[in-house]
Design an enzyme around this catalytic site. Structure first.
Site, mmCIF file in Angstrom:
data_model
loop_
_atom_site.group_PDB
_atom_site.id
_atom_site.type_symbol
_atom_site.label_atom_id
_atom_site.label_comp_id
_atom_site.label_asym_id
_atom_site.label_seq_id
_atom_site.Cartn_x
_atom_site.Cartn_y
_atom_site.Cartn_z
ATOM 1 C CE LYS A 56 -4.194 -1.895 0.283
ATOM 2 N NZ LYS A 56 -5.140 -1.813 -0.859
ATOM 3 C CD GLU B 82 -10.365 3.471 0.437
ATOM 4 O OE1 GLU B 82 -10.273 4.710 0.342
ATOM 5 O OE2 GLU B 82 -9.632 2.693 -0.213
ATOM 6 C CB SER C 50 0.169 -8.063 -1.303
ATOM 7 O OG SER C 50 -0.753 -8.849 -0.578
#
Lengths: 272, 402
Positions: free
Chosen positions: B92, B114, B380
């Protein structure tokens, strides 16, 4: 020209602004919501905006979110909007639908337009569909003779005002402020200049919504707009009363207050 | 030669994508699109992103071959792209550094985001702290409960976390609430969207900020002997998957496999597989596959993984699925948790439960293809945030916690 514009023009000829009242179909029940729409018209609403409840209403504040959530939990379906439109049309008031795009898309945009027209509806307000993304809807609405009511906002550029005005029929819905539906202490200062700019972009009829809560607000907006759109303040009459009868009584009083508001000040005609 | 599928610019990806948003947001989306189009052509913008990658988040991330894990995957060679080692613990950060820099460029002082699992919220709070931006993160109340540690991390980083109590109280409602905030505060506020979904320019822009994963991994695989037979990644909204897929899109011999969260199984209806179990519709500003009922009302998704618990998916994945260029598999909670356990026990690597869905896909594919196959898995994120959920799942908590 359409039944909607005819009605708006008649009202303008009376020297006042139109009162447009929103209620979602299916709250507190389908029958109860239709009864409430009829009460609104009796008490002075000129045009009814029938909300189609949607699971992800990004342009709605807490009051309308709550009513929509309850309506869906009670099993309200897309098809319930059509008998509501028929019932409203039977009162003589033009029936509009306000719907987010996905329910219309899943029902079939053309089928939705056809069924709404057959039921007596005259147009649709599309809060999350702008003309740039609305080709399919525009074609369907045109094919079935429905008005396509798009929104403008205080953030709309001059270029976007022209785009929206050109694609809109019936009236342009001017959002009075940057934000979601809900009651406010005052009507945003941006509303009057937005209406002026929207007219300058060529819109013959502009109605103002978002935040209009009281008769005084309605009177203030009626000075410069062709119509005053009220939603949350009406829906709250139903959500804050336990029985439908008490809700309808509160609704009647609220509509009378707003109807007096739109009649309090004579519109100055075309000089704006 | 066929046309390249790489870095498709949007707003449409085949029939998918677009901008289905209130008029009030159109000016902001236009401004963001313009700013991004200019930044993209400005060498100093990507130089700054590259510098932050190197000196702040730890790029390039390494590739690890996992020999002991691979024995459980049919003996295929399995390589992990280690996005779990990035600063803040997942892919991210790649996206938020880009979007935070863009926020500065357009002169806004406040960011909203969010978050589901909390990874995007933590990353946004981190970038906001680094670049002196006010930060508000919307998070479903149910997620604040199952990811309490990440709520605390965001607060420590100076962000305000708003628990969202409406609807399903998960990621979908957090996005609705972030949109409502954005409509009201668009003058000062930029929406740092966490995944490659939403209205244009987000799907293309987030993909571009994440494509570094695939660019690095492709070079790393070539240096270690050649392109893999398949690239696997988990798909919720799909940003880590599109990030690793993009560089391989034109390598037609490389299979691309997105692993959607199947919860209790797609056939049970309790799942989060938008492509596997949904149909085309509009949700959160773009057209893609959506979990919905006959009337187009969004239905609730279910997954053990908060980060995959979302009823939509990015439009580029919908397009790649329709083109047949990528495959989308359904991985159940049980399969993901078995893969989670295996990676912990065989390699000493604790994966995010999201990423464990891709590991489960690799176990299945490895068994199909056997030991001649080479698989690249995007790991990830790391599983520190999932320790409590996993411990509860494997019944490892003292009674007072369970």
């Amino acid at each position: 020209m359409s039944a909607l514009t005819d009605r708006l023009d008649e009202i303008k000829a009376e020297g006042r602004a139109a009162l447009i009242g929103y209620l979602p179909v299916g709250y507190p029940s389908v029958e109860g919501s239709i009864e409430a729409m009829e009460v609104m018209v009796e008490a002075g609403v000129d045009i009814v905006e029938i909300g189609l409840p949607y699971s992800d209403p990004v342009l709605d504040g807490p009051v309308i979110q709550f009513a929509a959530e309850q309506a869906l939990a009670n099993g309200t379906r897309i098809a319930d909007v059509f008998p509501a439109a028929t019932a409203v049309a039977a009162t003589g008031a033009p029936a509009l639908v306000m719907s987010y795009f996905n329910p219309m898309l899943q029902y079939g945009v053309d089928r939705f337009a056809q069924d709404l027209r057959s039921a007596g509806g005259v147009g649709v307000i599309t809060p999350d569909l702008t003309p740039d993304s609305g080709a399919e809807w525009i074609a369907a609405a045109d094919a079935h003779g429905l008005d396509k009511i798009f929104l403008v906002a205080p953030s709309s550029t001059t270029e976007r005002l022209h785009l929206t005005v050109n694609a809109t029929t019936g009236f342009v819905y001017a959002a009075s402020l940057m934000g979601v539906t809900g009651e406010r202490a005052t009507v945003g200062d941006a509303a009057e200049s937005l209406v002026r700019n929207t007219r300058a972009a060529g819109a013959p009829r502009v109605c103002v919504g978002l935040g209009v809560t009281t008769g005084a607000h309605a009177a203030q907006v009626a000075r410069y707009a062709d119509g005053v759109i009220v939603g949350s303040a009406l829906v709250r009459c139903l959500t804050e009363n336990e029985s439908l009868d008490a809700g309808l009584a509160a609704l009647r009083v609220k509509v009378q207050e707003l109807a007096a508001g739109v009649r309090a000040v004579r519109v100055r005609g075309e000089t704006l | 030669m066929t046309e390249s599928l790489q870095s498709a610019p949007g707003p449409f990806f085949g029939d998918f994508g677009g901008q289905f948003v209130p008029e009030a947001l159109m000016a902001a989306l236009d401004q963001l699109t313009d700013a991004y189009d200019k930044a993209r052509l400005d060498p100093s913008f990507y130089a700054e992103i590259d510098r932050l990658g190197r000196e702040y988040s730890g790029r390039p991330s390494i590739v690890t071959e996992v020999l002991r894990f691979a024995k459980h995957a049919g003996g295929a060679r399995v390589f992990l792209k280690r996005e779990d080692l990035n600063h803040t613990g997942s892919h991210k950060i790649n996206n938020v550094l880009g979007q935070a820099l863009l926020t500065k460029r357009i002169g806004k002082t406040r960011v909203i985001a969010e978050t589901g699992a909390g990874q995007h919220g933590v990353a946004t709070a981190t970038a906001a702290a680094l670049m002196d931006l006010e930060c508000v993160v919307y998070m479903g109340e149910e997620d604040t409960e199952r990811q309490a540690l990440n709520v605390a991390r965001m607060k420590l980083l100076g962000a305000t976390v708003v628990p969202v109590k409406t609807g399903s109280r998960t990621l979908r409602d957090a996005i609705n609430e972030a949109y409502r905030d954005w409509v009201a505060n668009v003058d000062t506020t930029n929406y740092v969207f966490g995944t490659a979904a939403g209205p244009h320019p987000f799907p293309a822009m987030v993909r571009d900020f994440q494509r570094v994963i695939g660019l690095e991994a492709r070079e790393q695989m070539l240096a270690m002997g050649g392109l893999p037979d398949a690239v696997l990644a988990c798909v919720g909204g799909g940003s880590n998957a599109i990030g690793i897929f993009d560089a391989f899109l034109d390598d037609s011999q490389v299979r691309l496999i997105g692993c959607e969260a199947a919860g209790d199984g797609v056939e049970t209806g309790r799942h989060a597989s938008a492509i596997g179990g949904g149909r085309p519709g509009v949700l959160h500003g773009s057209k893609s596959y959506v979990l919905q009922d006959a009337d187009g009302q969004t239905t609730e998704s279910h997954s053990i993984s908060a980060g995959l618990d979302y009823p939509g998916v990015g439009p580029q994945h919908a397009w790649l699925a329709d083109l047949g260029r990528a495959e989308y598999w359904a991985v159940t909670d049980v399969e993901a948790m078995e893969a989670f356990r295996l990676l912990c026990r065989t390699e000493g690597i604790l994966p995010a439960i999201e990423s464990a869905h891709a590991l489960a896909g690799a176990i299945k594919l490895g068994k199909e293809l056997g030991e001649d196959a080479t698989l690249l898995v995007n790991l990830s994120g790391r599983g520190d945030k999932d320790v409590e959920s996993a411990a509860r799942y494997f019944d490892m908590l003292p009674e007072s916690h369970s």
